[in-house]
Write an enzyme that holds these catalytic residues in place. Structure first.
Site, PDB file in Angstrom:
ATOM      1  N   HIS A  18       0.856  -1.196   0.000  1.00 44.11           N
ATOM      2  CA  HIS A  18       0.000   0.000   0.000  1.00 44.11           C
ATOM      3  C   HIS A  18       0.884   1.236   0.000  1.00 44.11           C
ATOM      4  O   HIS A  18       2.120   1.135   0.093  1.00 44.11           O
ATOM      5  CB  HIS A  18      -1.015  -0.026   1.139  1.00 44.11           C
ATOM      6  CG  HIS A  18      -0.423  -0.020   2.525  1.00 44.11           C
ATOM      7  ND1 HIS A  18       0.265   1.051   3.031  1.00 44.11           N
ATOM      8  CD2 HIS A  18      -0.425  -0.966   3.497  1.00 44.11           C
ATOM      9  CE1 HIS A  18       0.654   0.775   4.257  1.00 44.11           C
ATOM     10  NE2 HIS A  18       0.262  -0.453   4.557  1.00 44.11           N
ATOM     11  N   HIS A  21       3.746   1.823   2.455  1.00 42.10           N
ATOM     12  CA  HIS A  21       5.009   1.128   2.161  1.00 42.10           C
ATOM     13  C   HIS A  21       5.835   1.954   1.174  1.00 42.10           C
ATOM     14  O   HIS A  21       7.050   2.096   1.328  1.00 42.10           O
ATOM     15  CB  HIS A  21       4.733  -0.251   1.548  1.00 42.10           C
ATOM     16  CG  HIS A  21       4.088  -1.217   2.497  1.00 42.10           C
ATOM     17  ND1 HIS A  21       2.901  -1.833   2.245  1.00 42.10           N
ATOM     18  CD2 HIS A  21       4.496  -1.662   3.717  1.00 42.10           C
ATOM     19  CE1 HIS A  21       2.591  -2.629   3.265  1.00 42.10           C
ATOM     20  NE2 HIS A  21       3.546  -2.544   4.166  1.00 42.10           N
ATOM     21  N   CYS A 126      -1.613 -10.737  18.794  1.00 45.45           N
ATOM     22  CA  CYS A 126      -2.241  -9.999  17.687  1.00 45.45           C
ATOM     23  C   CYS A 126      -1.520 -10.415  16.409  1.00 45.45           C
ATOM     24  O   CYS A 126      -0.320 -10.167  16.252  1.00 45.45           O
ATOM     25  CB  CYS A 126      -2.135  -8.492  17.885  1.00 45.45           C
ATOM     26  SG  CYS A 126      -2.611  -7.588  16.395  1.00 45.45           S
ATOM     27  N   CYS A 129       0.043  -7.457  14.366  1.00 50.68           N
ATOM     28  CA  CYS A 129       1.356  -6.983  14.837  1.00 50.68           C
ATOM     29  C   CYS A 129       2.371  -8.103  14.849  1.00 50.68           C
ATOM     30  O   CYS A 129       3.556  -7.854  14.970  1.00 50.68           O
ATOM     31  CB  CYS A 129       1.268  -6.450  16.259  1.00 50.68           C
ATOM     32  SG  CYS A 129       0.257  -5.005  16.462  1.00 50.68           S
ATOM     33  N   CYS A 143      -6.512  -4.705  19.862  1.00 52.31           N
ATOM     34  CA  CYS A 143      -5.220  -4.088  19.551  1.00 52.31           C
ATOM     35  C   CYS A 143      -5.499  -2.745  18.892  1.00 52.31           C
ATOM     36  O   CYS A 143      -6.199  -2.698  17.876  1.00 52.31           O
ATOM     37  CB  CYS A 143      -4.430  -4.990  18.602  1.00 52.31           C
ATOM     38  SG  CYS A 143      -3.119  -4.094  17.745  1.00 52.31           S
ATOM     39  N   HIS A 146      -4.511  -2.432  15.094  1.00 53.11           N
ATOM     40  CA  HIS A 146      -5.254  -3.170  14.067  1.00 53.11           C
ATOM     41  C   HIS A 146      -6.746  -3.259  14.336  1.00 53.11           C
ATOM     42  O   HIS A 146      -7.488  -3.823  13.528  1.00 53.11           O
ATOM     43  CB  HIS A 146      -4.660  -4.578  13.902  1.00 53.11           C
ATOM     44  CG  HIS A 146      -3.272  -4.537  13.355  1.00 53.11           C
ATOM     45  ND1 HIS A 146      -2.164  -4.539  14.161  1.00 53.11           N
ATOM     46  CD2 HIS A 146      -2.829  -4.419  12.083  1.00 53.11           C
ATOM     47  CE1 HIS A 146      -1.083  -4.441  13.405  1.00 53.11           C
ATOM     48  NE2 HIS A 146      -1.447  -4.367  12.145  1.00 53.11           N
ATOM     49  N   LYS A 293      -4.929   6.015   9.852  1.00 55.06           N
ATOM     50  CA  LYS A 293      -3.784   5.310   9.276  1.00 55.06           C
ATOM     51  C   LYS A 293      -4.238   4.524   8.046  1.00 55.06           C
ATOM     52  O   LYS A 293      -5.321   3.944   8.052  1.00 55.06           O
ATOM     53  CB  LYS A 293      -3.219   4.357  10.331  1.00 55.06           C
ATOM     54  CG  LYS A 293      -1.977   3.635   9.859  1.00 55.06           C
ATOM     55  CD  LYS A 293      -1.571   2.531  10.805  1.00 55.06           C
ATOM     56  CE  LYS A 293      -0.536   1.645  10.128  1.00 55.06           C
ATOM     57  NZ  LYS A 293      -0.345   0.374  10.773  1.00 55.06           N
ATOM     58  N   LYS A 296      -3.549  -2.212   5.499  1.00 59.80           N
ATOM     59  CA  LYS A 296      -4.285  -3.350   4.965  1.00 59.80           C
ATOM     60  C   LYS A 296      -5.398  -3.745   5.921  1.00 59.80           C
ATOM     61  O   LYS A 296      -6.527  -3.986   5.511  1.00 59.80           O
ATOM     62  CB  LYS A 296      -3.322  -4.530   4.787  1.00 59.80           C
ATOM     63  CG  LYS A 296      -2.360  -4.334   3.657  1.00 59.80           C
ATOM     64  CD  LYS A 296      -1.274  -5.388   3.640  1.00 59.80           C
ATOM     65  CE  LYS A 296      -0.198  -5.154   4.669  1.00 59.80           C
ATOM     66  NZ  LYS A 296       1.067  -5.829   4.432  1.00 59.80           N
TER      67      LYS A 296
END
Ligand code: ME8
Length: 614
Positions: A18, A21, A126, A129, A143, A146, A293, A296
């Protein structure tokens, strides 16, 4: 020759890349290219984190053998890097033999030296992570990174003696500039100082995917233990030429969510193996969309490869730097990209190059010879300042400084009107301007390398380094103006006319405004300033993982302590701290003032503490 070793995080390959990155790789690339420009021997490492459980799970969901799935996505990441002109020297994958060997060797050594021992683990994991979470880290059982509930895992595991290195890690993290920016250093330090550092589970039992531990065939190495080792396995330690030459790394560039792994766990692994520590962990912020944020797991991804089909890669690279102050989060928007492409790249830079080359080609078809320089213009370029910003990783400021000079050149053309000049005067101005364009092409080459190359081609000059960025170097220019550098993007939406902007904005530079970090905060405590009777001393909570702020505020005539306690307010988070009568104030609150009455700006109750105010 001075060496410079920079790494990025290696990406999970559970999906396609994405834009977050791409942002990280571009940033690292700019830093790497700048160091090459300075004549340093640079080693730039990037790659993929192949052995994660979440990769295996995604493969299962896609109904593909894990290796095939991971290969396919790793290829996507590499392609993304190539499309974005990421000048890596090595692209490592953790499924490569050379990596597996080093990871197993280190594991084995740690076991032999009793830094790894067998035990039993029970805790919440998680998958996003790829790490265990303490209850304290969870928000409403989920978490926060996420937004998912972790799974309970109970298993036999091998532990790494992380706790043993606590003091050494605190000393390392406390050292100047080991972690930048400072807020990220403080986060780690306060966690280290306030929590126990438990030993780390570094193996999984009977997992089908991952590197088998060298000491027990029924266990695979925990993915973070394995992944971090890529930073050295790519250099072929302990005897490899590259390891000797480049380690310790100068910069590990990573996103803020994985700072703990790089600043605590990685140093502990290195301490346990008696390997030198990296020099610096540089933590960047997240690319956001409407303040959230991009990731994905949150499902709001922008595919960088698709984006690069729509816009020039250089425009995307440019906007990453211009819109996101390095180290902070920043919103990515196509609207901003289009505007910057049209105004700053096509107008400022593109027009400058086009005007200078058209005039030079037309007036000096046989070549423009070296002439005296116009100091009025050359004195406006401050390369030292640009380099200073680059050293401090203030990429945005460095780029702004380059653009200042681009605009000085444009102004020079408007003021001097070279098309009205003849003879020596014309030669002087055109030579100065052509030299300026050449030097600009050098300076922008780390940021927008394709454009830089196009300019060098049109100038018929070889690409230069920072040493060549001096006026008066070229003896003769035989330029050949080519295609325009940036075609304008049609803006379908109605845009405000520039005159109107002038009137409405009252000359506030939007770049300045964007630097102000406004946040929703909650007043956690109110007391009187011990030495200033008009001031309250407020303690503000900025949300999980953020430092509290202490703010002095003159609200006594308008609010009682009870009124203030628990109130949500808007605070300027990044103000320089000041000391008022012996007490430090670390921010300011936003308030409306009307007929001497002060009214705090209060967001709606459903806006969470920590939210960005724009
Ligand atoms: O964390 N904006 O992999 P990853 C900017 N495999 N950067 C972002 C981002 C965003 N929206 N989202 C993610 C991993 N990143 C591990 C790393 S290193 C030994 C192992 C950043 O694919 C993220 O912070 O989740 C990290 O630095 C990198 O992208 C890879 O994230």
């Amino acid at each position: 020759m001075k060496t410079f070793y920079i790494t990025t995080a290696i990406d999970y390959v559970n999906a396609k890349p994405h834009i977050g990155h791409a942002y990280e790789k571009v940033t690292a690339d700019i830093i790497a290219r700048w160091h090459r420009l300075k004549g340093e021997d640079v080693f730039f490492l990037t790659g993929t984190d192949d052995n994660a459980q979440k990769n295996a799970q995604a493969a299962k969901e896609a109904n593909l053998p894990t290796m095939e799935f991971v290969d396919k996505n790793a290829k996507n990441f590499k392609e993304m890097c190539d499309i974005f002109n990421i000048s890596y020297n090595c692209f490592i994958r953790t499924t490569e033999k050379r990596h597996i060997k080093v990871a197993q060797d280190l594991f084995s050594k740690a076991f032999k030296s009793k830094n790894i021992y067998k035990g039993f683990y029970e805790g919440y994991y998680c998958l996003g992570c790829e790490s265990f979470k303490t209850e304290k880290e969870l928000v409403e059982g989920k978490c926060p990174e996420h937004n998912k509930e972790p799974e309970l895992r109970k298993e036999e595991t091998y532990f790494f003696k992380l706790g043993k290195y606590k003091n050494k890690i605190i000393t390392l993290v406390s050292s100047k500039d080991f972690i930048i920016p400072k807020e990220r250093k403080n986060e780690i330090l306060s966690r280290l100082k306030s929590e126990d550092l438990n030993d780390l589970s570094v193996s999984r039992q009977k997992s089908e995917w991952g590197i088998t531990t060298p000491i027990d065939k029924n266990h695979t190495i925990y993915v973070w233990y394995d992944a971090l080792i890529n930073y050295i396995s790519a250099l072929d330690p302990p005897k490899g030429k590259n390891f000797k030459k480049y380690w310790p790394a100068d910069i590990h560039l990573i996103g803020k969510g994985i700072n703990w792994f790089h600043s605590v766990i990685w140093p502990a692994i290195l301490f346990s193996a008696s390997i030198k520590q990296p020099k610096q962990v540089v933590v960047h912020g997240y690319l956001t969309m409407n303040g959230q944020k991009i990731s994905k797991s949150l499902g709001n991804v922008i595919d960088p490869v698709e984006l690069a089909k729509k816009y020039s890669v250089d425009s995307i690279r440019y906007v990453f730097i211009k819109d996101i102050p390095f180290g902070q989060d920043g919103d990515f928007s196509e609207e901003s990209l289009k505007a910057r492409h049209n105004n700053e790249l096509a107008n400022d830079l593109g027009n400058l190059v086009s005007r200078v080359l058209t005039l030079t080609e037309k007036n000096f078809p046989k070549g423009l010879k070296k002439s005296p320089l116009d100091k009025k213009l050359t004195s406006k370029l401050n390369i030292k300042k640009i380099d200073f910003h680059m050293q401090k990783l203030e990429l945005q400021q460095a780029l702004n400084e380059i653009w200042k000079f681009i605009n000085e050149c444009n102004k020079h053309i408007n003021d001097e009107k070279p098309w009205e000049l003849k003879g020596k005067e014309l030669e002087k101005h055109l030579y100065t301007l052509t030299e300026s364009v050449r030097i600009i092409a050098i300076l922008i080459s780390p940021f927008i390398p394709e454009t830089s190359e196009k300019i060098f081609n049109q100038l018929e000059q070889k690409k230069g380094t920072l040493k060549d960025a001096v006026f008066g170097k070229v003896k003769i220019y035989k330029v050949k103006k080519g295609e325009i550098l940036f075609k304008k993007i049609e803006m379908k939406e109605k845009t405000i006319q520039p005159e109107k902007i002038e009137q409405n904005l009252d000359k506030v530079d939007i770049e300045y405004f964007k630097k102000i970090d406004l946040r929703v905060a909650k007043i956690k405590a109110v007391s009187d300033h011990p030495n200033a009777e008009k001031l309250y001393l407020l303690v503000l909570n900025l949300g999980k993982g953020e430092h509290e702020l202490q703010v002095l505020s003159g609200l006594k005539g308008d609010y009682t302590k009870e009124d203030l306690l628990g109130k949500k307010v808007v605070v300027i988070r990044n103000l320089k701290h000041v000391v008022i009568r012996g007490v430090e104030s670390q921010g300011m609150l936003l308030a409306a003032v009307f007929k001497n009455k002060v009214s705090l700006i209060e967001p709606d109750s459903d806006i969470e503490v920590g939210a960005k105010v724009m």
